[in-house]
Design an enzyme around this catalytic site. Structure first.
Site, short mmCIF file in Angstrom:
data_model
loop_
_atom_site.label_atom_id
_atom_site.label_comp_id
_atom_site.label_asym_id
_atom_site.label_seq_id
_atom_site.Cartn_x
_atom_site.Cartn_y
_atom_site.Cartn_z
N ARG A 135 20.56 88.25 49.36
CA ARG A 135 21.45 86.96 49.07
C ARG A 135 20.79 85.52 48.88
O ARG A 135 21.34 84.68 48.26
CB ARG A 135 22.33 87.04 50.43
CG ARG A 135 23.55 85.91 50.47
CD ARG A 135 24.14 85.65 49.03
NE ARG A 135 24.73 86.89 48.21
CZ ARG A 135 25.09 86.94 47.16
NH1 ARG A 135 24.90 85.89 46.26
NH2 ARG A 135 25.30 88.25 46.67
N LYS A 170 23.61 62.71 42.02
CA LYS A 170 24.70 63.39 42.60
C LYS A 170 24.20 64.72 42.71
O LYS A 170 24.88 65.56 41.98
CB LYS A 170 26.00 63.01 41.77
CG LYS A 170 26.30 61.59 41.54
CD LYS A 170 27.50 61.37 40.65
CE LYS A 170 28.04 59.94 40.58
NZ LYS A 170 29.07 59.84 39.47
N LYS A 202 23.53 48.24 40.63
CA LYS A 202 24.86 48.64 40.03
C LYS A 202 25.84 47.42 40.69
O LYS A 202 25.35 46.44 41.23
CB LYS A 202 25.15 49.90 41.19
CG LYS A 202 24.38 51.18 40.40
CD LYS A 202 24.73 52.53 41.42
CE LYS A 202 26.15 53.09 40.94
NZ LYS A 202 26.21 53.46 39.80
N GLU A 251 23.38 48.18 35.68
CA GLU A 251 24.41 48.74 35.05
C GLU A 251 25.36 47.52 34.71
O GLU A 251 25.22 46.56 35.50
CB GLU A 251 25.40 49.51 36.38
CG GLU A 251 26.56 49.89 36.00
CD GLU A 251 27.42 50.40 37.24
OE1 GLU A 251 26.91 51.80 37.56
OE2 GLU A 251 28.18 49.80 38.02
N ASP A 274 28.47 51.13 31.75
CA ASP A 274 29.34 51.85 32.62
C ASP A 274 30.91 51.94 32.03
O ASP A 274 31.59 50.83 32.07
CB ASP A 274 29.52 51.22 34.17
CG ASP A 274 30.32 52.11 35.10
OD1 ASP A 274 30.25 53.53 34.94
OD2 ASP A 274 31.05 51.53 35.89
#
Length: 341
Positions: A135, A170, A202, A251, A274
């Site tokens: 597994r 992410k 950002k 960004e 963006d």
């Protein structure tokens, strides 16, 4: 195929150890110990159930290595474990596996396309060991292959345009190295690995830089376009001062911000567009090319936000250098692979 940076073995072994601790936290495999004789050997095959792309096949052998480190199968194997660290050579690990009766034969390479019913690896091992490892191997392997399969879909979608598919941060906690390796294996490109190997400015950083310049709190809904553009430039200036040798990406969500950056004597190496439309992206590329004409400076553009496979090629053909795709890692479906005896 161009050689890719290999999967980090030490990090991946750490992931494997964590996975095995979950399975063995309450003791050994009760079902297997009760039903399988200690000296029984088995041969098995890892078989794909669907079309896909494989990655991280070395995990199969590494799971056995980690199990053998903790539970030597014989006095001979125990002696080898004392002499061989987990980071030892592949030859040393092969000797330890051989002493324990484990043989792993990989039949395909990372990055290869596979089809349903295809055997990608063969294994011989003590049955108890094999069933304990099964597994963990499949959990890690099917996930890595799922990332590789999804990445190849995007790479194929933009083939011939010159644009590259890039991942993001992410990623699933603890699995970043594995996931980003799978992206590489399938022909994608890695974004930064962490917060310290590159700078990424950002919108929240821009807001913070704007507040520092004005010495007051600026609410997003009351900030003017001029405030925002000035904040972008100030954030870049601060990064250059604090970490001049670190690559920097900024960004932007408007063409005004883009032009403010391009007008700088030393613009950032990369600008992220963006949530730009395809038409807005075409215009951004045009303005980038016009602003840099005759200058000895290069600025790459990256599209991000709301991208889907059906529009990927349109964005790539607009002239950007990268498409950033968080879906490669944050919500990918595992590739269906089974272990057949």
């Amino acid at each position: 195929m161009t050689a890719i940076r290999p999967l980090n073995e030490n990090n991946t072994r750490g992931l494997i150890r964590a996975a095995l601790r979950e399975d063995l936290a309450y003791g050994p495999d009760i079902t297997t110990v009760a039903t399988v004789d200690a000296d029984e050997l088995s041969q098995a095959r890892f078989v794909t159930r669907e079309d896909g792309v494989v990655a991280a096949l070395e995990v199969i052998g590494w799971v056995f290595d980690v199990l053998l480190e903790n539970e030597p199968a014989s006095e001979a194997e125990a002696s080898l474990c004392e002499e061989t660290s987990p980071e030892g050579s592949s030859a040393e690990r092969a000797q330890a596996r051989e002493a324990a009766g484990v043989r792993v034969n990989l039949l395909v390479n990372d990055g290869d396309r596979v089809g349903p019913g295809q055997t990608i690896a063969e294994v011989q091992a003590p049955t108890r060991l094999l069933l304990t490892a099964e597994r963990t191997i499949l959990n890690v392997l099917t996930h890595a292959c799922g990332v590789a399969t999804e990445t190849r879909r995007w790479v194929d979608a933009v083939a011939g345009t010159g644009a590259e598919i890039r991942d993001t941060r992410k990623t699933l906690p603890g699995m970043r190295g594995l996931q980003k390796y799978a992206v590489r294996a399938a022909g994608g490109t890695n974004h930064r690995m962490g917060l310290g190997d590159a700078a990424m400015i950002k919108d929240n950083h821009v807001a913070a830089a704007s507040r520092r310049m004005s010495s007051k709190i600026l609410a997003p809904e009351t900030s003017s376009a001029a405030d925002t553009a000035a904040g972008v430039v100030e954030a870049l200036r601060a990064i250059r001062a604090a970490a001049p040798h670190v690559p920097c990406e900024v960004e932007v969500d408007t063409l005004d911000q883009l032009e403010a950056l391009l007008a700088l004597p030393e613009p950032p190496e990369l600008i992220l567009l963006d949530n730009f439309s395809v038409g807005g992206t075409i215009e951004a590329v045009r303005r980038r090319d016009e602003a840099l004409q005759g200058r000895d400076v290069a600025v790459k553009l990256e599209s991000s936000g709301g991208l889907t496979l059906d529009v990927a090629r349109s964005y790539a053909e607009a002239g950007v250098d990268y498409l950033a795709v968080g879906a490669l890692t944050h919500s990918v479906r595992a590739l269906d692979i089974g272990l057949d005896y």
